[in-house]
Design a protein around this motif. Sequence first.
Motif, short mmCIF file in Angstrom:
data_model
loop_
_atom_site.label_atom_id
_atom_site.label_comp_id
_atom_site.label_asym_id
_atom_site.label_seq_id
_atom_site.Cartn_x
_atom_site.Cartn_y
_atom_site.Cartn_z
N SER A 81 0.83 -1.20 0.00
CA SER A 81 0.00 0.00 0.00
C SER A 81 0.87 1.25 0.00
N PRO A 82 0.53 2.24 -0.82
CA PRO A 82 1.30 3.49 -0.81
C PRO A 82 1.12 4.29 0.48
N SER A 83 0.09 3.96 1.27
CA SER A 83 -0.12 4.69 2.53
C SER A 83 0.81 4.22 3.64
N ILE A 84 1.46 3.07 3.49
CA ILE A 84 2.41 2.60 4.50
C ILE A 84 3.76 3.20 4.20
N GLU A 85 4.24 4.00 5.15
CA GLU A 85 5.52 4.67 4.97
C GLU A 85 6.67 3.80 5.45
N LYS A 86 6.47 3.16 6.61
CA LYS A 86 7.55 2.39 7.21
C LYS A 86 6.97 1.36 8.16
N ILE A 87 7.69 0.23 8.31
CA ILE A 87 7.33 -0.80 9.28
C ILE A 87 8.55 -1.06 10.15
N GLU A 88 8.36 -1.01 11.47
CA GLU A 88 9.44 -1.29 12.41
C GLU A 88 9.07 -2.51 13.24
N VAL A 89 9.99 -3.46 13.37
CA VAL A 89 9.77 -4.62 14.21
C VAL A 89 10.31 -4.30 15.60
N LEU A 90 9.44 -4.28 16.60
CA LEU A 90 9.86 -3.96 17.96
C LEU A 90 10.29 -5.20 18.73
N ARG A 91 9.47 -6.27 18.64
CA ARG A 91 9.76 -7.53 19.35
C ARG A 91 9.38 -8.69 18.45
N GLN A 92 10.15 -9.76 18.55
CA GLN A 92 9.79 -10.97 17.85
C GLN A 92 9.08 -11.89 18.83
N GLY A 93 7.93 -12.38 18.43
CA GLY A 93 7.15 -13.24 19.29
C GLY A 93 7.44 -14.71 19.05
N ARG A 94 7.31 -15.50 20.10
CA ARG A 94 7.50 -16.94 19.99
C ARG A 94 6.13 -17.60 19.94
N VAL A 95 5.70 -17.95 18.75
CA VAL A 95 4.39 -18.58 18.57
C VAL A 95 4.55 -19.85 17.76
N ARG A 96 3.55 -20.71 17.85
CA ARG A 96 3.64 -22.01 17.18
C ARG A 96 2.59 -22.17 16.08
N ARG A 97 1.96 -21.09 15.72
CA ARG A 97 0.98 -21.15 14.64
C ARG A 97 1.00 -19.86 13.82
N ALA A 98 0.43 -19.90 12.64
CA ALA A 98 0.48 -18.78 11.71
C ALA A 98 -0.66 -17.79 11.93
N ARG A 99 -1.80 -18.28 12.42
CA ARG A 99 -2.96 -17.41 12.64
C ARG A 99 -3.25 -17.37 14.14
N LEU A 100 -3.22 -16.17 14.70
CA LEU A 100 -3.37 -16.03 16.15
C LEU A 100 -4.75 -15.49 16.52
N TYR A 101 -5.79 -16.09 15.95
CA TYR A 101 -7.15 -15.64 16.22
C TYR A 101 -7.56 -15.85 17.67
N TYR A 102 -6.88 -16.77 18.37
CA TYR A 102 -7.24 -17.03 19.77
C TYR A 102 -6.98 -15.82 20.66
N LEU A 103 -6.17 -14.86 20.20
CA LEU A 103 -5.91 -13.66 21.00
C LEU A 103 -7.17 -12.79 21.13
N ARG A 104 -8.10 -12.96 20.22
CA ARG A 104 -9.33 -12.14 20.26
C ARG A 104 -10.15 -12.42 21.51
N GLY A 105 -10.10 -13.63 22.01
CA GLY A 105 -10.90 -14.00 23.17
C GLY A 105 -10.17 -13.82 24.49
N ARG A 106 -8.98 -13.26 24.45
CA ARG A 106 -8.19 -13.13 25.67
C ARG A 106 -8.02 -11.67 26.06
N GLN A 107 -7.80 -11.46 27.38
CA GLN A 107 -7.60 -10.11 27.89
C GLN A 107 -6.42 -10.08 28.83
N GLY A 108 -5.83 -8.94 29.00
CA GLY A 108 -4.76 -8.74 29.97
C GLY A 108 -3.53 -9.59 29.70
N LYS A 109 -3.03 -10.23 30.75
CA LYS A 109 -1.81 -11.02 30.63
C LYS A 109 -1.98 -12.21 29.70
N ALA A 110 -3.18 -12.75 29.63
CA ALA A 110 -3.43 -13.93 28.78
C ALA A 110 -3.30 -13.59 27.29
#
Length: 121
Positions: A81-110
């Motif tokens: 997209s021409p509207s994206i000027e820059k992308i910065e990676v702040l932290r790399q996450g350790r996950v075991r799947r490609a789609r993290l939809y389960y985060l939608r049902g979690r809050q706070g520390k979870a």
Amino acid sequence: MSELLKIVEEEYNEARAKFPSFKSGDTINVHVRIKEGNKERVQLFQGTVIQRKNVNTNGETFTVRKISSGIGVERIFPLLSPSIEKIEVLRQGRVRRARLYYLRGRQGKAARVKEKINVKH
């Protein structure tokens, strides 16, 4: 016909090269150009990448999720997209799947993703 495809693929690869590599689970800053009237400004959208779709094609998109005032906000960005000027990676996450939809049902520390620790030998 194949010459045209090669030219388009080269342009696509050049455009992709300006962004760092990232994957789902990473926390990134997306610098987005926003036009308000005749003024243009850059707005930051910081969050966790929950998916990447159509990787290595011209229509590649990625979804970023953040919590704003206790409400989950997701945005889908086309990578080229021409509207994206820059992308910065702040932290790399350790996950075991490609789609993290389960985060939608979690809050706070979870809803946190563990950080990947790079060990050099």
